[in-house]
Write a protein that holds these residues in place. Structure first.
Motif, short mmCIF file in Angstrom:
data_model
loop_
_atom_site.label_atom_id
_atom_site.label_comp_id
_atom_site.label_asym_id
_atom_site.label_seq_id
_atom_site.Cartn_x
_atom_site.Cartn_y
_atom_site.Cartn_z
N PHE A 1 1.01 -1.29 -0.05
CA PHE A 1 0.16 -0.19 -0.12
C PHE A 1 0.84 1.47 0.14
CE2 PHE A 1 -3.67 -2.01 2.59
CZ PHE A 1 -4.00 -3.23 1.49
N HIS A 2 2.29 1.18 -0.08
CA HIS A 2 2.74 2.31 0.23
C HIS A 2 3.39 3.09 -1.22
CE1 HIS A 2 4.18 0.50 4.20
NE2 HIS A 2 2.93 0.53 4.51
N GLU A 3 3.20 2.46 -1.66
CA GLU A 3 3.24 3.31 -3.32
C GLU A 3 3.07 4.70 -3.80
OE1 GLU A 3 4.12 1.92 -8.01
OE2 GLU A 3 3.15 0.14 -7.00
N LEU A 4 4.35 5.16 -4.34
CA LEU A 4 3.74 6.73 -4.35
C LEU A 4 3.49 6.33 -6.15
CD1 LEU A 4 3.69 10.15 -4.07
CD2 LEU A 4 6.20 9.55 -5.13
N TYR A 5 2.14 6.99 -6.35
CA TYR A 5 1.49 7.38 -7.08
C TYR A 5 0.96 9.00 -8.19
CZ TYR A 5 -0.04 2.43 -7.01
OH TYR A 5 0.08 1.18 -6.97
N THR A 6 1.31 9.06 -9.64
CA THR A 6 1.91 10.36 -9.36
C THR A 6 1.82 10.61 -11.59
OG1 THR A 6 4.50 10.17 -10.26
CG2 THR A 6 3.81 11.36 -8.38
N PRO A 7 0.64 11.35 -12.13
CA PRO A 7 0.78 10.96 -13.65
C PRO A 7 2.29 11.54 -14.33
CG PRO A 7 0.28 14.02 -12.60
CD PRO A 7 0.82 12.35 -11.25
N PRO A 8 2.17 9.97 -14.99
CA PRO A 8 3.32 10.20 -15.64
C PRO A 8 2.96 11.18 -16.87
CG PRO A 8 1.87 8.24 -16.23
CD PRO A 8 1.66 8.96 -14.90
N ASN A 9 2.40 11.33 -17.12
CA ASN A 9 2.59 13.12 -18.51
C ASN A 9 2.77 13.95 -18.19
OD1 ASN A 9 0.11 12.69 -17.26
ND2 ASN A 9 -1.29 13.27 -19.17
N THR A 10 3.26 13.94 -16.57
CA THR A 10 3.31 15.43 -16.30
C THR A 10 4.22 15.21 -15.17
OG1 THR A 10 0.83 15.76 -16.27
CG2 THR A 10 2.26 17.63 -14.26
N VAL A 11 4.49 13.94 -14.61
CA VAL A 11 5.58 13.82 -12.77
C VAL A 11 6.61 13.49 -14.13
CG1 VAL A 11 6.30 13.92 -11.13
CG2 VAL A 11 4.15 14.41 -11.38
N SER A 12 7.50 13.78 -14.21
CA SER A 12 9.31 12.76 -14.56
C SER A 12 9.20 11.52 -13.68
CB SER A 12 10.49 13.57 -15.27
OG SER A 12 10.34 14.30 -13.99
N PRO A 13 9.60 10.61 -14.26
CA PRO A 13 10.73 9.40 -13.60
C PRO A 13 11.22 10.24 -12.30
CG PRO A 13 10.67 8.51 -15.41
CD PRO A 13 10.15 10.14 -15.77
N SER A 14 12.32 10.98 -13.03
CA SER A 14 13.26 11.87 -11.58
C SER A 14 12.84 12.81 -10.49
CB SER A 14 14.05 12.53 -13.31
OG SER A 14 14.96 13.26 -11.99
N GLU A 15 11.65 12.80 -11.23
CA GLU A 15 11.01 14.05 -10.21
C GLU A 15 10.28 13.02 -9.60
OE1 GLU A 15 8.34 17.41 -9.32
OE2 GLU A 15 8.60 16.88 -10.92
N HIS A 16 9.74 12.04 -9.85
CA HIS A 16 8.93 11.10 -9.30
C HIS A 16 9.65 10.63 -8.19
CE1 HIS A 16 5.85 7.83 -8.84
NE2 HIS A 16 7.02 7.24 -7.84
N THR A 17 11.37 10.01 -8.06
CA THR A 17 11.66 9.69 -7.04
C THR A 17 12.64 9.92 -6.44
OG1 THR A 17 12.64 7.99 -9.16
CG2 THR A 17 14.20 8.58 -7.61
N GLN A 18 12.69 11.91 -6.61
CA GLN A 18 13.01 12.68 -5.89
C GLN A 18 11.81 12.85 -4.76
OE1 GLN A 18 15.11 15.73 -7.52
NE2 GLN A 18 15.03 15.44 -9.21
#
Length: 462
Positions: free
Chosen positions: A147-164
């Protein structure tokens, strides 16, 4: 033949062209175009609500423009600045925990917001809400790592920003847990993790009333249509028309707009300013009619003027904060009434620091009288009626919240109960943050300014 690139215009002609373009842009950003754009986007919001069969939540300040009041289930307070690149904050002041019950009862909700020209969705929906969902999932379901995963919209948030963003989640969880809120109570409200889902006007809506087995969907709806070019190419449509109201609305608010929608949309632009001012003036008397809000066992906050002034009582006192500066020697009107004149806006917030000692002493004297009533007084004095401290300001959401926070820290223990022995030493930022979170949980609409909170922190930590 002379080409267009070879044409040379005088400086006066260039000045005229610039003025004409400015006039065209100003006319396109007119009040009437804004209101029509808001109405168009509100139609899309209604389509989303019909498709997903879940309640609409306005992300303030501008979300309420896109939801008719009769279909609005509540408000949320997710700031886009908390999602800005490099920030990625979880607000311990804006916990939005009141949404959990709505989400649980309806298997999710739809959070409505808009954004300015060119953006696909606001940072509040693409990053601040996902951070909130992820932090709460880790707090409420600590032993279920799936349940701990972070979800962000891939067409708006880049993989690099998601990781940060993800790298900061543990820090945010620690900040939440430091507030010492009862997680077991929160777990009773939601039985499944929260998962953000994103909808824009580019999305293909497929009607569904499905109850998801694995998660509660938090549907992030960007109401405004994305405009890549200038507004002049959109036939009067303005992306994010409900934003920056201080620059165009003339005091018009979403409730007033929706109450008079038809006449506002049918009135010519030249007549709109006078109509808006008239409607705002007519509705002013209705703005401050809400009952005071309870933010702690004995503490209430409300708007001025008080709709239902209480009769004199030895178990109740009122601190009224006015926008006209007055001499401190005139503030105490009776043992149970204090009228404090601090000025307006930021001036009032700054003056609050100097007024808090007097307000604190006034309230402490009141509490000591009611804690140890004089037996020579009549039988009603010190009666079993619960003590009530009402703090009122113009909005009921800013200065009054700052005063309530100071009084809560000074006179109440860590459990929120009235203490007969207030702490003699200075408070820490952590102590103040915990008390503020209690106020915001009880009154999510509260909106103390940064200057107000700085004054309170300076006073309490001195």
């Amino acid at each position: 033949m002379t080409t267009a690139s070879e044409l040379i215009f005088s400086s006066q002609a260039n000045h005229n062209f610039s003025r004409i373009l400015s006039d065209l842009k100003r006319s396109n950003l007119s009040i009437s175009n804004r209101l029509r754009s808001i109405r168009e986007d509100a139609d899309f919001t209604s389509e989303v609500a019909a498709a997903f069969s879940r309640p609409l939540i306005a992300n303030e300040r501008c979300g309420s423009w896109y939801i008719p009041p009769e279909t609005k289930a509540g408000s949320a307070y997710f700031k886009s600045t908390d999602g800005h690149t490099g920030q990625w904050r979880f607000s311990t002041r804006r916990l939005n925990l009141h949404l959990l019950e709505i989400i649980s009862n309806n298997d999710g909700c739809i959070i409505v917001d808009s954004t300015r020209r060119g953006k696909r969705m606001p940072d509040a929906l693409s990053k601040t809400v996902p951070i909130w969902c992820c932090v709460l999932n880790r707090v409420l379901f600590p032993n279920t790592s799936t349940f701990h995963e972070l979800y962000t919209p891939p067409n708006t948030v880049s993989p690099s920003e998601h990781t940060q963003i993800e790298s900061k989640i543990s820090e945010h969880v620690d900040s939440f847990q430091a507030l010492n809120l009862d997680a077991d109570v929160l777990r009773q409200r939601v039985k499944k993790p929260l998962r953000p889902v994103w909808i824009t006007q580019e999305s293909h809506l497929v009607p569904t009333a499905e109850v998801f087995d694995d998660f509660h969907p938090v549907i992030c709806c960007t109401s405004s249509r994305r405009v890549l070019g200038g507004e002049m190419s959109e036939g009067g449509y303005i992306q994010g028309a409900g934003d920056d109201t201080e620059n165009w609305a003339l005091g018009l608010t979403p409730p007033v707009f929706w109450r008079h929608e038809k006449i506002l949309l049918s009135t010519p632009e030249t007549d709109l300013p006078d109509l808006v001012r008239s409607l705002v003036s007519d509705q002013a008397a209705d703005i401050n009619t809400h009952a005071p809000k309870r933010v702690a066992p004995c503490l209430f906050v409300g708007c001025l003027p008080l709709a239902h002034p209480s009769s004199p009582s030895s178990s109740a006192c009122t601190i009224a904060i006015y926008s006209k500066t007055t001499d401190p020697s005139s503030w105490v009107k009776s043992p149970s009434l204090m009228e404090v004149g601090l000025g307006k806006h930021k001036i009032a917030s700054r003056n609050l620091r100097l007024a808090l000692p007097s307000i604190g002493n006034f309230v402490r004297n009141f509490l000591e009288r009611t804690l140890d009533p004089d037996p020579s007084e009549n039988s009603d004095a010190g009666s079993s009626d619960p003590r009530q401290i009402l703090i009122a300001c113009e909005t009921g959401k800013d200065i009054s919240i700052g005063v309530a926070l100071a009084l809560l820290c000074q006179n109440f223990d860590s459990e929120g109960s009235l203490s007969s022995h207030p702490p003699s030493s200075g408070h820490t930022k952590s102590d103040i943050r915990v008390k503020l979170s209690r106020i915001m949980t009880n009154f999510p609409e509260a909106n103390p300014s940064r200057t107000t909170l700085q004054s309170v922190n300076s006073f309490l930590m001195a």
